[in-house]
Design a protein around this motif. Structure first.
Motif, PDB file in Angstrom:
ATOM      1  N   GLY A 127       0.818  -1.210   0.000  1.00 41.82           N
ATOM      2  CA  GLY A 127       0.000   0.000   0.000  1.00 41.82           C
ATOM      3  C   GLY A 127       0.844   1.248   0.000  1.00 41.82           C
ATOM      4  O   GLY A 127       2.083   1.195  -0.047  1.00 41.82           O
ATOM      5  N   HIS A 128       0.152   2.396   0.045  1.00 40.04           N
ATOM      6  CA  HIS A 128       0.811   3.694   0.137  1.00 40.04           C
ATOM      7  C   HIS A 128       0.638   4.205   1.569  1.00 40.04           C
ATOM      8  O   HIS A 128      -0.496   4.380   2.034  1.00 40.04           O
ATOM      9  CB  HIS A 128       0.212   4.678  -0.864  1.00 40.04           C
ATOM     10  CG  HIS A 128       0.563   4.366  -2.283  1.00 40.04           C
ATOM     11  ND1 HIS A 128      -0.104   3.403  -3.025  1.00 40.04           N
ATOM     12  CD2 HIS A 128       1.532   4.870  -3.098  1.00 40.04           C
ATOM     13  CE1 HIS A 128       0.425   3.348  -4.239  1.00 40.04           C
ATOM     14  NE2 HIS A 128       1.408   4.222  -4.306  1.00 40.04           N
ATOM     15  N   TYR A 129       1.752   4.440   2.247  1.00 38.52           N
ATOM     16  CA  TYR A 129       1.736   4.847   3.643  1.00 38.52           C
ATOM     17  C   TYR A 129       2.286   6.264   3.773  1.00 38.52           C
ATOM     18  O   TYR A 129       3.308   6.600   3.178  1.00 38.52           O
ATOM     19  CB  TYR A 129       2.591   3.893   4.486  1.00 38.52           C
ATOM     20  CG  TYR A 129       2.044   2.485   4.576  1.00 38.52           C
ATOM     21  CD1 TYR A 129       1.331   2.069   5.686  1.00 38.52           C
ATOM     22  CD2 TYR A 129       2.255   1.569   3.540  1.00 38.52           C
ATOM     23  CE1 TYR A 129       0.833   0.772   5.782  1.00 38.52           C
ATOM     24  CE2 TYR A 129       1.759   0.274   3.618  1.00 38.52           C
ATOM     25  CZ  TYR A 129       1.052  -0.119   4.742  1.00 38.52           C
ATOM     26  OH  TYR A 129       0.564  -1.403   4.825  1.00 38.52           O
ATOM     27  N   THR A 130       1.604   7.077   4.567  1.00 37.55           N
ATOM     28  CA  THR A 130       2.123   8.419   4.828  1.00 37.55           C
ATOM     29  C   THR A 130       3.300   8.329   5.783  1.00 37.55           C
ATOM     30  O   THR A 130       3.521   7.304   6.448  1.00 37.55           O
ATOM     31  CB  THR A 130       1.052   9.329   5.436  1.00 37.55           C
ATOM     32  OG1 THR A 130       0.722   8.850   6.760  1.00 37.55           O
ATOM     33  CG2 THR A 130      -0.208   9.354   4.570  1.00 37.55           C
ATOM     34  N   LEU A 131       4.043   9.415   5.866  1.00 39.31           N
ATOM     35  CA  LEU A 131       5.166   9.450   6.804  1.00 39.31           C
ATOM     36  C   LEU A 131       4.674   9.257   8.231  1.00 39.31           C
ATOM     37  O   LEU A 131       5.315   8.572   9.034  1.00 39.31           O
ATOM     38  CB  LEU A 131       5.917  10.777   6.665  1.00 39.31           C
ATOM     39  CG  LEU A 131       7.237  10.883   7.419  1.00 39.31           C
ATOM     40  CD1 LEU A 131       8.241   9.868   6.903  1.00 39.31           C
ATOM     41  CD2 LEU A 131       7.814  12.293   7.294  1.00 39.31           C
ATOM     42  N   GLU A 132       3.521   9.842   8.539  1.00 39.64           N
ATOM     43  CA  GLU A 132       2.941   9.653   9.878  1.00 39.64           C
ATOM     44  C   GLU A 132       2.614   8.185  10.124  1.00 39.64           C
ATOM     45  O   GLU A 132       2.850   7.659  11.225  1.00 39.64           O
ATOM     46  CB  GLU A 132       1.686  10.505  10.055  1.00 39.64           C
ATOM     47  CG  GLU A 132       1.945  12.007  10.060  1.00 39.64           C
ATOM     48  CD  GLU A 132       1.819  12.631   8.683  1.00 39.64           C
ATOM     49  OE1 GLU A 132       1.424  13.796   8.614  1.00 39.64           O
ATOM     50  OE2 GLU A 132       2.112  11.948   7.667  1.00 39.64           O
ATOM     51  N   ASP A 133       2.061   7.497   9.111  1.00 37.43           N
ATOM     52  CA  ASP A 133       1.759   6.072   9.246  1.00 37.43           C
ATOM     53  C   ASP A 133       3.009   5.279   9.596  1.00 37.43           C
ATOM     54  O   ASP A 133       2.984   4.361  10.425  1.00 37.43           O
ATOM     55  CB  ASP A 133       1.187   5.517   7.936  1.00 37.43           C
ATOM     56  CG  ASP A 133      -0.183   6.076   7.598  1.00 37.43           C
ATOM     57  OD1 ASP A 133      -0.904   6.475   8.520  1.00 37.43           O
ATOM     58  OD2 ASP A 133      -0.514   6.114   6.396  1.00 37.43           O
ATOM     59  N   ILE A 134       4.100   5.624   8.964  1.00 39.73           N
ATOM     60  CA  ILE A 134       5.347   4.885   9.140  1.00 39.73           C
ATOM     61  C   ILE A 134       5.983   5.175  10.498  1.00 39.73           C
ATOM     62  O   ILE A 134       6.482   4.278  11.172  1.00 39.73           O
ATOM     63  CB  ILE A 134       6.327   5.220   8.000  1.00 39.73           C
ATOM     64  CG1 ILE A 134       5.834   4.567   6.704  1.00 39.73           C
ATOM     65  CG2 ILE A 134       7.746   4.774   8.320  1.00 39.73           C
ATOM     66  CD1 ILE A 134       6.652   4.913   5.492  1.00 39.73           C
TER      67      ILE A 134
END
Length: 334
Positions: A127-134
């Motif tokens: 998927g595509h993860y935001t920097l916050e997600d990571i």
């Protein structure tokens, strides 16, 4: 020789900048003193102070994470840290130019917020993860690593980051995932080096690690340095740090992580396979075709009085990582 000592002192939230920095210096001094009682070979934790003319706090939420990290662990070496001015002003980041100061001059308006990373390949959670997600599931840890680069200059840098292995586990790699590939942003509008006639590298820049290398505790995903978020010229907002390898392996401004069964092609290995191998382990016994790698220049290193030192196998981390390469001919697999 790297000596790992977790600090028993926890960070706490402190709002004023001046108070925050003074308290961190005090905490590190106390931690160093306690550690030295247990191990005479562990030296004092270096000073994190730096000039005020350049400051890279990053997004508010990231700076808050850096300040409030609740599991701070300091990895100390017996070498002094590289001055802040050299860390932010002497870089290889060809996307912004081939000169060592080009990234400092050309990357200041680089947009790193918002930022997304694509996860794909042999994983159960692509998927595509935001920097916050990571970042938000992780506790940021400050670590000091020796990072030596192929150009024969090296630094000792206080990185802020977290274990790459902890991140990769979250995406649930399949049993077929034997290698990890990393990709840098390709944006010629922001990155003038991608618009020039310098065509040795085919953009975007790509690097890779074997899965066991990626999962090793010394391999970190860095998001900050010297108490702040990463400056754009140092690979903001997300870069790899693999301290026992030459610097070109520590890819910057990552936008994709891909899991593969087969060894991925990497940028410098494609551009000059006889000069830059996939593994790129620091090895004084294997010369670059155009220069010796038996010694290196440690910054700061004045032109007329160069600070030249002997290169160490695996950059001084042999005890920690040599087992990864048992049975391999390090001259063949360079």
């Amino acid at each position: 020789m790297l000596i790992n000592k977790p600090s028993d002192i926890k960070s706490s939230e402190i709002t004023p900048e001046s108070v925050y920095r003074q308290r961190r210096l005090f905490m590190k001094s106390v931690a160093a003193g306690v550690a030295m009682l247990a191990s005479p070979s562990l030296l004092a934790i270096p000073d994190y102070s730096k000039p005020n003319d350049r400051h890279y706090p990053g997004p508010d939420w990231l700076q808050q994470m850096i300040r409030q990290g609740s599991d701070e662990r300091v990895f100390a070496t017996d070498e002094p840290m590289t001055p802040y001015e050299d860390v932010i002003g002497h870089n290889n980041f060809y996307e912004f130019g081939i000169g060592k100061r080009d990234p400092l001059e050309h990357a200041q308006d680089f947009r790193t917020d918002p930022w997304k990373v694509e996860i794909s390949g042999e994983v159960n959670k692509p998927g595509h993860y935001t920097l916050e997600d990571i970042l938000k599931p992780h506790t940021l840890e400050e670590r000091i690593y020796r990072l030596r680069c192929v150009e024969a200059w090296s630094m000792v840098i206080p990185w802020i980051g977290f274990s790459l292995g902890d991140l990769l586990k979250r995406f649930e790699p399949t049993g077929n995932a034997r290698y990890v590939e990393f990709v840098t942003l390709h944006d010629p509008e922001q990155m003038p080096g991608q618009r020039t006639s310098f065509s040795t590298i085919k953009w975007p820049y790509v690097e890779g690690l074997r899965m066991d290398e990626a999962m090793h505790p010394l391999t970190i995903m860095a998001v900050g340095v010297y108490g702040d978020a990463l400056p754009p010229q140092n690979g903001a907002p997300l870069r790899l740090v693999v301290p026992w390898k030459y610097g070109f392996k520590s890819i910057k401004s990552i936008v994709a992580i891909r899991f593969h069964e087969q060894m991925p092609d990497t940028s410098w290995n494609l551009a000059a396979p006889n000069e830059y191998g996939f593994y790129a382990n620091v090895n004084p016994q294997v010369d670059h075709p155009r220069w010796s790698q038996a010694t290196e220049r440690r910054l700061p290193s004045p032109f007329f009085n160069p600070n030249r030192i002997d290169t160490q196998l695996f950059n001084g981390y042999a005890e920690e990582v040599a087992s990864l390469y048992q049975g391999m001919d390090l001259r063949q697999w360079f």
